[in-house]
Scaffold this active site. Structure first.
Site, PDB file in Angstrom:
ATOM      1  N   THR A  87      -0.471   9.725  -3.577  1.00  0.00           N
ATOM      2  CA  THR A  87      -0.990   8.570  -2.842  1.00  0.00           C
ATOM      3  C   THR A  87      -1.916   7.825  -3.773  1.00  0.00           C
ATOM      4  O   THR A  87      -2.608   8.438  -4.604  1.00  0.00           O
ATOM      5  CB  THR A  87      -1.761   8.998  -1.584  1.00  0.00           C
ATOM      6  N   CYS A 200       0.792   1.327  -4.209  1.00  0.00           N
ATOM      7  CA  CYS A 200       0.969   2.225  -3.067  1.00  0.00           C
ATOM      8  C   CYS A 200       2.241   3.006  -3.355  1.00  0.00           C
ATOM      9  O   CYS A 200       3.243   2.420  -3.785  1.00  0.00           O
ATOM     10  CB  CYS A 200       1.074   1.443  -1.766  1.00  0.00           C
TER      11      CYS A 200
END
Length: 237
Positions: A87, A200
């Protein structure tokens, strides 16, 4: 090359979509290097994204850091020689995770910044969650490498963040969202970006280099995995 590849620890679940990509790409990278039926030696700890999403929405970053530090210790205890976190957003609490580990933590921005520098670029646009686009933690890490960051305007940041949380984290891919992202990428280039960071780990499911071949797109998932494969095969540097 190490006689036996090192075990890659993956702190995942944020979301499962990106964790699946890490798993697949790590296996592919090791197999490409070693051939046959070889695959990555992995220790994966997948956390409950619902809990993480609440921490993000309520900006409970200290609690998020403590929660993920505990999960990272689980990864190390499972035999990981180093740890990657699948992440971008939760790298905001990377210091808490690093402090919890006695094995190396491989930061996603470092791998990305080195690739940007290798391309001779010093100004990039960044797409990601609101926490990434608005947060100093991401831009400051790039600044350590002499890289300036440009982010979208308020309306575009809201759209980018909404698509991530309402679509991409659930594996929903919409053409309309892709076109919106591409327009935002064009706007970042017009504002002075020489490349754009897909900041992302789910964005690469929606937008790829082939969508904008004339603009360098830096896929943080792929670059992070490439670094993990390198370290698994040759040792952490």
């Amino acid at each position: 090359m190490s006689e036996t590849p090192l075990t890659v620890g993956v702190l995942g679940g944020m979301s499962s979509q990106s964790t699946v990509e890490y798993y697949r790409l790590l296996d592919d990278g090791i197999n490409e290097a070693l051939g046959g039926h070889h695959a990555a030696d992995l220790a994966i700890r997948s956390v409950d994204f619902g809990q993480i999403e609440r921490y993000i929405a309520e900006e409970r970053w200290d609690e998020a850091g403590a929660f993920l530090a505990d999960a990272a210790r689980d990864v190390e205890a499972a035999g990981a020689d180093f740890v990657v976190m699948a992440t971008n957003t939760m790298h905001r609490v990377a210091p808490a995770i690093e402090d919890a580990l006695s094995v190396p933590f491989v930061h996603i921005v470092d791998a990305t910044a080195e690739a940007i520098g290798a391309d001779g670029i010093d100004t990039v646009g960044v797409l990601g969650t609101a926490a990434v686009m608005n947060g100093d933690f991401y831009a400051d890490r790039f600044a350590d490498y002499g890289i300036d960051v440009i982010t979208p305007d308020d309306e575009a940041r809201t759209l980018v963040d909404d698509v991530i949380f309402e679509e991409l984290t659930s594996g929903v891919i919409r053409d309309a969202s892709r076109e919106a992202y591409l327009r935002i990428i064009d706007d970042l280039v017009d504002a002075g970006a020489d490349g754009v960071v897909l900041g992302c780990t789910e964005i690469e499911l929606l937008v790829t280099q082939s969508d904008r071949p004339e603009v360098p797109l830096f896929d943080t998932t792929a670059l992070h995995v490439e670094r993990a494969v390198e370290y698994s095969l040759h040792g952490v540097r």
